[in-house]
Design a protein around this motif. Structure first.
Motif, mmCIF file in Angstrom:
data_model
loop_
_atom_site.group_PDB
_atom_site.id
_atom_site.type_symbol
_atom_site.label_atom_id
_atom_site.label_comp_id
_atom_site.label_asym_id
_atom_site.label_seq_id
_atom_site.Cartn_x
_atom_site.Cartn_y
_atom_site.Cartn_z
ATOM 1 N N ALA A 1 0.831 -1.201 0.000
ATOM 2 C CA ALA A 1 0.000 0.000 0.000
ATOM 3 C C ALA A 1 0.867 1.253 0.000
ATOM 4 N N LEU A 2 1.992 1.206 0.704
ATOM 5 C CA LEU A 2 2.897 2.356 0.687
ATOM 6 C C LEU A 2 3.470 2.562 -0.698
ATOM 7 N N SER A 3 3.762 1.482 -1.415
ATOM 8 C CA SER A 3 4.245 1.603 -2.788
ATOM 9 C C SER A 3 3.192 2.247 -3.670
ATOM 10 N N ALA A 4 1.955 1.849 -3.503
ATOM 11 C CA ALA A 4 0.874 2.444 -4.283
ATOM 12 C C ALA A 4 0.728 3.925 -3.955
ATOM 13 N N LEU A 5 0.847 4.270 -2.679
ATOM 14 C CA LEU A 5 0.769 5.669 -2.269
ATOM 15 C C LEU A 5 1.922 6.460 -2.872
ATOM 16 N N ALA A 6 3.100 5.904 -2.861
ATOM 17 C CA ALA A 6 4.259 6.583 -3.452
ATOM 18 C C ALA A 6 4.047 6.795 -4.947
ATOM 19 N N LEU B 1 2.727 8.081 -11.289
ATOM 20 C CA LEU B 1 2.585 6.835 -12.029
ATOM 21 C C LEU B 1 1.347 6.108 -11.524
ATOM 22 N N PRO B 2 0.774 5.215 -12.334
ATOM 23 C CA PRO B 2 -0.372 4.448 -11.861
ATOM 24 C C PRO B 2 -0.001 3.631 -10.629
ATOM 25 N N ALA B 3 -0.953 3.426 -9.740
ATOM 26 C CA ALA B 3 -0.689 2.719 -8.490
ATOM 27 C C ALA B 3 -0.159 1.317 -8.726
ATOM 28 N N ALA B 4 -0.681 0.613 -9.707
ATOM 29 C CA ALA B 4 -0.229 -0.749 -9.957
ATOM 30 C C ALA B 4 1.228 -0.775 -10.405
ATOM 31 N N ALA C 1 15.772 3.737 -6.826
ATOM 32 C CA ALA C 1 15.630 4.586 -5.638
ATOM 33 C C ALA C 1 14.226 5.165 -5.518
ATOM 34 N N ARG C 2 13.500 5.206 -6.628
ATOM 35 C CA ARG C 2 12.141 5.748 -6.620
ATOM 36 C C ARG C 2 11.082 4.651 -6.571
ATOM 37 N N PHE D 1 9.845 11.490 -12.864
ATOM 38 C CA PHE D 1 9.215 11.276 -11.573
ATOM 39 C C PHE D 1 8.750 12.573 -10.921
ATOM 40 N N ALA D 2 8.670 13.641 -11.681
ATOM 41 C CA ALA D 2 8.133 14.898 -11.152
ATOM 42 C C ALA D 2 6.614 14.850 -11.232
#
Length: 174
Positions: free
Chosen positions: A11-16, A22-25, A70-71, A166-167
């Motif tokens: 879930a944290l990855s999706a939030l990031a 980027l799309p959550a998936a 890193a992102r 990634f902006a």
């Protein structure tokens, strides 16, 4: 703090992913990170790289890998796809072959790029992130590199990743 622990890593990855646009998936999925290639307009067929170009392409490719990892993107192993990569190169102009290779490797995202020499000391670096399944471009950008040195190439990669790939989207531009 307790809420963050309850969310879990996925879930944290999706939030990031939502925070970087980027799309959550995509953040939870794997990415095929291809090496940056050299585009030489006017040449037909492959040409051996000059040693300094080979060195800088390797430096830029590794810098791109570090920045993307890193992102939050998780690279897949492209070793088993090496023959397909060699066969289809250059990937920046093969019209969908990078996505096909990425899907075969189990990736959901594709990251690839190329450097084009405009003049002896002026280069253009282009990097694109696409969906492996559809080929849809999620993010992309280009930066002009002035000066043909290791430092300028690395600065170009870092700048492009930070300011375009990634902006957050620019208002009324994405």
């Amino acid at each position: 703090m307790l809420v963050l622990r309850a969310l879990g890593l996925r879930a944290l990855s999706a939030l990031a992913a939502l925070l970087v646009g980027l799309p959550a998936a995509a953040a939870a999925d794997k990415a095929a990170l291809f090496g940056i290639e050299l585009a030489e307009p006017g040449t037909i067929g492959p040409r051996p790289l000059k040693p300094q170009d080979a060195k800088r392409l390797a430096l830029a490719s590794e810098a791109l890998r570090r920045e993307v990892v890193a992102r939050g993107l998780d690279p897949v192993d492209l070793g088993p796809q090496a023959a397909a990569i060699r066969r289809d190169a250059p990937l920046y102009k093969c019209e969908g072959c990078a996505e096909t290779i990425a899907k075969a490797a189990g990736a959901a995202l594709v990251v690839y790029g190329y450097v084009q020499r405009s003049a002896p000391q002026v280069l253009n670096l282009t990097i694109t992130i696409t969906e492996a399944e559809s080929g849809k471009v999620l993010r992309g950008g280009q930066v002009v590199i002035q000066g043909d040195t290791d430092d300028t190439w690395l600065h170009g990669v870092r700048s492009l990743v930070k300011n375009r790939l990634f902006a957050e989207p620019l208002p009324n531009r994405s």
